[in-house]
Structures are given as structure tokens and as C-alpha cells.
Design a protein around this motif. Structure first.
Motif, mmCIF file in Angstrom:
data_model
loop_
_atom_site.group_PDB
_atom_site.id
_atom_site.type_symbol
_atom_site.label_atom_id
_atom_site.label_comp_id
_atom_site.label_asym_id
_atom_site.label_seq_id
_atom_site.Cartn_x
_atom_site.Cartn_y
_atom_site.Cartn_z
ATOM 1 N N GLU A 194 -6.852 0.546 5.254
ATOM 2 C CA GLU A 194 -5.988 1.333 4.376
ATOM 3 C C GLU A 194 -6.616 2.672 3.995
ATOM 4 O OE1 GLU A 194 -5.272 -1.138 1.026
ATOM 5 O OE2 GLU A 194 -3.982 -2.576 2.101
ATOM 6 N N GLN A 195 -7.933 2.652 3.766
ATOM 7 C CA GLN A 195 -8.599 3.851 3.248
ATOM 8 C C GLN A 195 -8.862 4.900 4.326
ATOM 9 O OE1 GLN A 195 -11.939 3.223 0.700
ATOM 10 N NE2 GLN A 195 -10.872 1.741 -0.607
ATOM 11 N N THR A 202 -8.765 -3.459 3.495
ATOM 12 C CA THR A 202 -9.032 -2.328 2.609
ATOM 13 C C THR A 202 -9.588 -1.147 3.400
ATOM 14 O OG1 THR A 202 -9.523 -3.885 0.822
ATOM 15 C CG2 THR A 202 -10.213 -1.602 0.504
#
Length: 508
Positions: free
Chosen positions: A62-63, A59
Motif C-alpha cells: 500500500e505504501q 502494508t
């Protein structure tokens, strides 16, 4: 793999290390601004850990969260094409105040990799980059930009031990704070507790005020003052030993609830419980007595412990201390009877016996001391140190309480208390004496004692008597030793541990 998590150098090598760092600084100066002041960090390590510490690696990737951080470099590991550094900021007393920087040739470039190699532990760095987690799950910053903000010229102590010498910790508190989580935690707890006290007082309609620290006449406590001189007025002055008489002048003036967090100065001994400059909180309330004061003080201390420590039941020096239950109350004689039960009632009321007994403890009582003062001295030798749980000792004799209101029903006794916790005095309070004529007579007794050799006896304060003659409402007042309270809340055995810059002998 190479590492630069080196312990501090021996004293013989320190000068060469400093010389090497000065040479690096000279090279930096030659290139331009050596100590820039245009870097503005936008994120704190503790906040990043709190918000992203539990986020999954995928995550985070991805961010692509961009961060700008700054802090002192505490660790550095050089591993060929990649390097790691850990910087520390002020956002947390423990590991949450640190965050790891990841520098690689691929992400950061050769120039940044080489620059990091030249930086030393203790340098203050600024970094921009992207948050990610390493294979071991450590939240880190993949560095895209790295700057030296401040060059450290002196090596830090061994990262595993910090400053080993206790006196050096006190003298060089700045280094102690850099290297010791425990020290940072203690002083953050102190700030939290003081904020709690201010909040509590505000919630109970007390007004915070400031009174003079330079006094023409020292008063408000029995203590030996520091003496100074005011050049412009050409007059002797005294450093404040207590703010009491000024705070009560404000009660006369109509401020019915006042308090002051104040610095006091007493020219007396230094010990694990005494520092010549110390912090107290004194408060005064109209239309209350010492019974109300004890209830209020108990509530205040309990709340400060909960706010600073998280609980009112905690450990102090390996032994449990419980501030959650009602504080005990007993008289001086009751305390002696409990902790030294071999004394008879006749002996405790026999001044000659008390003098002889005190000599056995190495205490030479003043010739003017009456039975009450002698009982108090015996209490200090036999019972005081044994008062572990919070205990109010109440009903002090008039002769040792020159500012306290006398009891209406018990001759020679005042409505006064002292609070003891772990064998130390933490607070002192009483119903205030608002009879101007009685106070004037008490001051005269103090003058007589001073003339007889008692250096801690009070002076006669004519202006304070004048204030009382205008009329002060019945009131109660209390002083709380903030430093001693902080010793309890931070599990510190020495008052110097809770004072950022305690007084020490001059370095040789």
C-alpha cells in the motif's frame, strides 16, 4: 531454473574466468563510461530491515516505498521471467547488511533482465525500485532501474566457505571482508571498542595528543627498534617503540592528563600474540599512583567490553571470562607460589638455584640479572600462562623497571603492575619516576646492560632527563595493548585476526 551461486573456480580455470570478465568490460567500455561515479545510494540495507522488516506485506504494498540502494552482488538466481540477486553493503556485519533485488520482465523490462544475466557475482550494482515482501516474507526491492557501478574482474571464493586458507585471509583481507560475516563483525567490534576507550578517557578529563613516530633515541620500553635514515637531516632514526617519554614531557609541560592511541614498532619475533607493528593506548595522569591506575584501567576495560560485546562476561575460546568482578592482585612470588607451589622460599631467593632452574626451562639468564629479574623469568615460565581471569601482577623489581618509581618502604621494588588476562599481558603501568637524578642513574644502568649484550636495554635520553630537571609532578602511567584486548573481545586466537593487514613473509 538456473542458478549462478557458483563456487569459486579452480585455479586452472580462474584465468579463463578473468578473461571472460575482461571481455565483458571491454564491451562496456565501448558503450561509454565503464566505471560511473554519478550513482548516489540513499538507503542502507540494515536501515531498511530495521524499519520495514516487520511490516506486513499488504502494508508495504500500500505504501509503495521507493528506495535507491547499492552494493556488491553476492547471490544471483535466474528463474525464467524473474530473477533474484542479493547485494551487500557496509550497513551490517550480518544478513541485515544485505537486501534482495527482484527483477522481472513485467516490472523491470527485458533490458534489465538481460543485463542482470550478464552481471557476475562480485559486481557492484545500483538499483532503484519499490520495497515489497516475497511470498516467503523476505524484504526485497522490486527493481525499476539497475546499473552496473563497478565490474569485478576476479571471481569470489565459494560463498559457503569464503577463503579457506588462513594466510590468504590475512594477505587478501579485502576478499575476506567481502565474504566473511565473522571478519566484518570482528573489525566493527574493534572500532566500537576504540570509540568506547576514547569516550571514557574524555569523560575523565584526558586530552588526546599525538607524539612523534620517528625518534632520534628509542625509549619508553625495553625492545629492539626498527632503524631508518632521514635523508635531509642525514641522521639515523628509529621507529617508535613506545610514546611514553614524549607523553611524560607533556606532563612536565603542564598537561596533567594525556593519552595517545598509537602505532608502535618493535623489531622482534612474530607469534600469535606478537606483530611487529601494533596498536597501544598509553595514558598519564598527574597526582595519582599505581593503585589508582589499576582501579582506572579495570573500569576502562570493563566499559570497553560492555560497549563492544554487550556484556563484561563472555566466552573466549570456549571458556568463560569475567571482566565484571574486581581483578585479582598478587606479587610475582605469590603467583609462583600459587601455580608452582613446590618451590620453597629459600629457593626463590637463591640466585644460583633460579639460574639452574631456568636452564631446565631452556632460559639462559643474562649474567647481570639479579634475584628479582630471575624470579620474574621463573614466573613467566611457571605462572603467567595460567592467569586466565584478569590478574594484576604487582611490585616488580627495580632492575627490570627502569622508568618506574621505587617503593619508599621496600628496597629494590617499584610501584609497578602488569595485567594478565587468559595468560597474556594486556597492560603495563606504574607510578612514574619523576626524580631526574634517579632516572639518570637508571639510564646509565641500561647503557651498561646494552653494552653487555642486552639488545632490548634502553638508551640514555639526555633531553628527557633535562625535562625531568624542570620538574614533573608525581604521576602514574599505563599502556594497554589494543590488539590483544581485541583478541579477547572478538574471541580471536591469533593477533593477526584483529589486525586488518598483518605482516607476513613476502609472497613467493
Amino acid at each position: 531454473m538456473t542458478t549462478q551461486n557458483k563456487p569459486a573456480a579452480p585455479a586452472a580455470d580462474e584465468n579463463s574466468i578473468i578473461a571472460e570478465r575482461r571481455a565483458k568490460l571491454a564491451a562496456i567500455r565501448a558503450q561509454g563510461v565503464a566505471f560511473p561515479n554519478d550513482f548516489r545510494p540513499q538507503h542502507k540495507a540494515a536501515d531498511l530491515h530495521a524499519e520495514y522488516g516487520m511490516m506486513a506485506r499488504e502494508t508495504l504494498d500500500e505504501q509503495q516505498i521507493k528506495v535507491i540502494v547499492a552494493g556488491r552482488m553476492m547471490l544471483k538466481r535466474l528463474m525464467g521471467k524473474v530473477s533474484f540477486a542479493t547485494i551487500q553493503d557496509a550497513s551490517g556485519p550480518q544478513c541485515d547488511g544485505r537486501i534482495q533485488l527482484f527483477v522481472s520482465q513485467g516490472d523491470s523490462g527485458d533490458a534489465i533482465c538481460e543485463a542482470l544475466r550478464q552481471y557476475d557475482l562480485g559486481d557492484i550494482l545500483g538499483a532503484e525500485g519499490t520495497l515489497f515482501k516475497t511470498k516467503t516474507g523476505e524484504l526485497s526491492v522490486r527493481v525499476a532501474s539497475l546499473r552496473l557501478i563497478t565490474k569485478s574482474l576476479r571471481p569470489l571464493p565459494d560463498k559457503f566457505h569464503g577463503l579457506a586458507d588462513q594466510e590468504t585471509k590475512y594477505r587478501q583481507r579485502y576478499v575476506d571482508l567481502i565474504t566473511s560475516e565473522e571478519t566484518r563483525r570482528a573489525f566493527k567490534a574493534r572500532t566500537t571498542a576504540i570509540s568506547s576507550i576514547r569516550r571514557f578517557m574524555d569523560q575523565h578529563d584526558f586530552m588526546e595528543v599525538e607524539t612523534p613516530m620517528l625518534h632520534v633515541i628509542p625509549g619508553g620500553a625495553s625492545a629492539k627498534p626498527f632503524i631508518t635514515h632521514h635523508n635531509a637531516l642525514d641522521m639515523q632514526m628509529f621507529m617508535r617503540i613506545a610514546p611514553e617519554l614524549y607523553l611524560k614531557r607533556l606532563v612536565v609541560g603542564g598537561f596533567e592528563r594525556v593519552f595517545e592511541l598509537n602505532r608502535n614498532f618493535r623489531n622482534e619475533g612474530v607469534s600469535p600474540r606478537h606483530n611487529p607493528e601494533f596498536t597501544m593506548m598509553e595514558f598519564y595522569a598527574a597526582y595519582v599512583d599505581y593503585q589508582w591506575l589499576m582501579d582506572f584501567t579495570e573500569q576502562l576495560l570493563r566499559q570497553a567490553a560492555i560497549d563492544a560485546y554487550g556484556t563484561a562476561v563472555f566466552s573466549y575460546q570456549g571458556r568463560e571470562l569475567d571482566l565484571s568482578k574486581p581483578f585479582a592482585r598478587m606479587t610475582i612470588v605469590e603467583a609462583i607460589n600459587k601455580y608452582a607451589p613446590h618451590y620453597t622460599a629459600e629457593q626463590l631467593n637463591d640466585a644460583a638455584f633460579l639460574r639452574t632452574e631456568l636452564k631446565r626451562f631452556g632460559v639462559q639468564a643474562l649474567a647481570s640479572a639479579g634475584t628479582g629479574a630471575l624470579q620474574l623469568a621463573l614466573f613467566e615460565e611457571t605462572a603467567e600462562a595460567q592467569l586466565w581471569e584478569p590478574t594484576y601482577i604487582i611490585d616488580y623489581p627495580v632492575e627490570v623497571s627502569p622508568l618506574a618509581r621505587a617503593s619508599d618502604t621496600r628496597p629494590g621494588i617499584t610501584e609497578r603492575f602488569e595485567l594478565f588476562i587468559v595468560g597474556r599481558e594486556i597492560a603495563n603501568g606504574f607510578s612514574e619516576l619523576n626524580d631526574a637524578e634517579d632516572q639518570a642513574a637508571r639510564f646509565m644502568k641500561q647503557v651498561e646492560a646494552k653494552n653487555a649484550g642486552d639488545e632490548e636495554a634502553m638508551y640514555y635520553d639526555a633531553d628527557y632527563i633535562r625535562a625531568l630537571e624542570y620538574g614533573m609532578p608525581p604521576a602514574g602511567g599505563c599502556g594497554i595493548g589494543i590488539d590483544r584486548l581485541m583478541m579477547l573481545l572478538t574471541d580471536s586466537p591469533n593477533i593477526r585476526d584483529v589486525i586488518l593487514f598483518p605482516h607476513l613473509r613476502r609472497e613467493e
